[in-house]
Design a protein around this motif. Sequence first.
Motif, short mmCIF file in Angstrom:
data_model
loop_
_atom_site.label_atom_id
_atom_site.label_comp_id
_atom_site.label_asym_id
_atom_site.label_seq_id
_atom_site.Cartn_x
_atom_site.Cartn_y
_atom_site.Cartn_z
N GLU A 93 0.69 -1.13 -0.04
CA GLU A 93 -0.20 0.19 -0.10
C GLU A 93 1.17 1.06 0.05
O GLU A 93 1.20 2.03 -0.83
N LYS A 94 2.22 1.01 0.55
CA LYS A 94 2.64 2.43 0.84
C LYS A 94 3.03 2.72 0.19
O LYS A 94 3.53 3.81 -0.94
N VAL A 95 3.66 1.36 -0.85
CA VAL A 95 4.47 1.63 -1.95
C VAL A 95 3.61 2.19 -3.16
O VAL A 95 4.07 2.98 -3.95
N SER A 115 10.09 9.34 -2.16
CA SER A 115 9.55 7.95 -2.70
C SER A 115 10.74 6.67 -1.05
O SER A 115 11.21 5.93 -1.63
N PRO A 116 10.51 7.48 -0.52
CA PRO A 116 11.07 6.92 1.08
C PRO A 116 10.89 4.91 1.15
O PRO A 116 11.39 4.47 1.79
N GLN A 117 9.23 4.83 1.27
CA GLN A 117 9.23 3.60 1.15
C GLN A 117 9.29 2.55 0.10
O GLN A 117 9.50 1.75 0.22
N LEU A 118 9.61 3.31 -1.39
CA LEU A 118 10.06 2.48 -2.03
C LEU A 118 11.52 1.84 -2.02
O LEU A 118 11.83 1.05 -1.72
N VAL A 158 -4.37 -2.46 -4.25
CA VAL A 158 -3.90 -1.39 -2.79
C VAL A 158 -4.70 -0.11 -3.17
O VAL A 158 -4.52 -0.37 -4.82
N SER A 159 -4.89 0.27 -2.69
CA SER A 159 -6.44 1.45 -2.47
C SER A 159 -5.33 2.19 -1.31
O SER A 159 -5.28 1.94 0.04
N SER A 160 -5.91 4.29 -1.41
CA SER A 160 -5.02 4.86 0.21
C SER A 160 -5.83 5.97 -0.18
O SER A 160 -6.05 6.00 -1.86
N SER A 161 -6.74 6.30 0.76
CA SER A 161 -7.84 7.79 0.93
C SER A 161 -7.11 7.98 1.45
O SER A 161 -6.64 8.00 2.80
N GLY A 162 -6.79 9.98 1.09
CA GLY A 162 -6.53 10.96 1.84
C GLY A 162 -6.59 12.69 1.64
O GLY A 162 -7.75 12.68 0.43
N THR A 168 -0.27 14.30 -2.06
CA THR A 168 -1.29 13.38 -2.13
C THR A 168 -1.53 12.86 -1.16
O THR A 168 -0.15 11.78 -1.36
N VAL A 169 -2.12 12.25 -0.38
CA VAL A 169 -2.24 10.81 0.46
C VAL A 169 -0.90 10.97 1.37
O VAL A 169 -0.40 9.22 1.21
N GLY A 170 -0.62 11.96 1.40
CA GLY A 170 0.85 12.35 2.61
C GLY A 170 1.76 11.62 1.56
O GLY A 170 3.08 11.88 2.45
N VAL A 171 2.01 11.75 -0.29
CA VAL A 171 3.18 11.50 -0.30
C VAL A 171 3.41 13.01 -1.32
O VAL A 171 2.43 13.66 -1.82
#
Length: 266
Positions: A32-34, A69-72, A225-229, A252-255
Amino acid sequence: MKKQLTSVLLFSSLTAFAAEPTLEFASKSQVEKVGKEFAANFSHTVVSSSETDGLWGVEVGLIGGTTSSPQLKKTVDASGGDGGDFKSLYNAALFTRVHVPFEIFVEASMLPEQEFSDVKMKNTTFGLGWNAGRYFNLPLDIALGANFGGADASYKQEVDVGGTPTDSKISLKTKSQVYYVGVSKNFLFVTPYAKLGVAKTEADFNVDVAGGTIFQYSGAQKESVSSSGSYFAAGLNFQVLVMRLGVEYAQTVGVSQMMGKFSLSF
């Protein structure tokens, strides 16, 4: 000239994939994070304010930028690759923006499908809005808008199939939706603007080899996966005659993302 511009866009957009990331996900939360980092990178923007000066108007140009892209990076490091190559994702595209009577504006950007080594990518985005501020002769441009983005990418990666390293194609499809209120004000050659709203991102990962997986927690061949914010953007446009330069920061959604543009406006 068109060929040269396409080459620049291609190089910029494929930089994030040129080293062919090694991805092995330990949890769905990691996917989800990536996934939202990729989706935010390819979300819609043309680095423009909400202005609709004149009865008709057309803007065409180039946009490009970088997305944190820290999670990637962490995922590639944990998968045995060099995450240092993936601290940021990059994007670029050709774009156009048109405004018509009743203060309606339409935006679109596109990078046609391109291939670089074992990497393929294409990206298309679209935006639509209404400048209520100008329609009602208010002192500020106040707009209601909606943005939609989508991208497809694929690259080669070895995956384990029954203990045997096997070449596979990893495919990624992303989508994004943003609904916002935008405010801007023109001051001679400079137009500052801000946008605030809500966003949703989606990402689909797929491994094309039967029995192969990059999802260590499930062993599946694909995952969605999906994310909302929240969504926020702030920027500046500079215009001299028909030439425009722009810079924009968005989250956008924390990115986080930084974008720039060069365009001609008529």
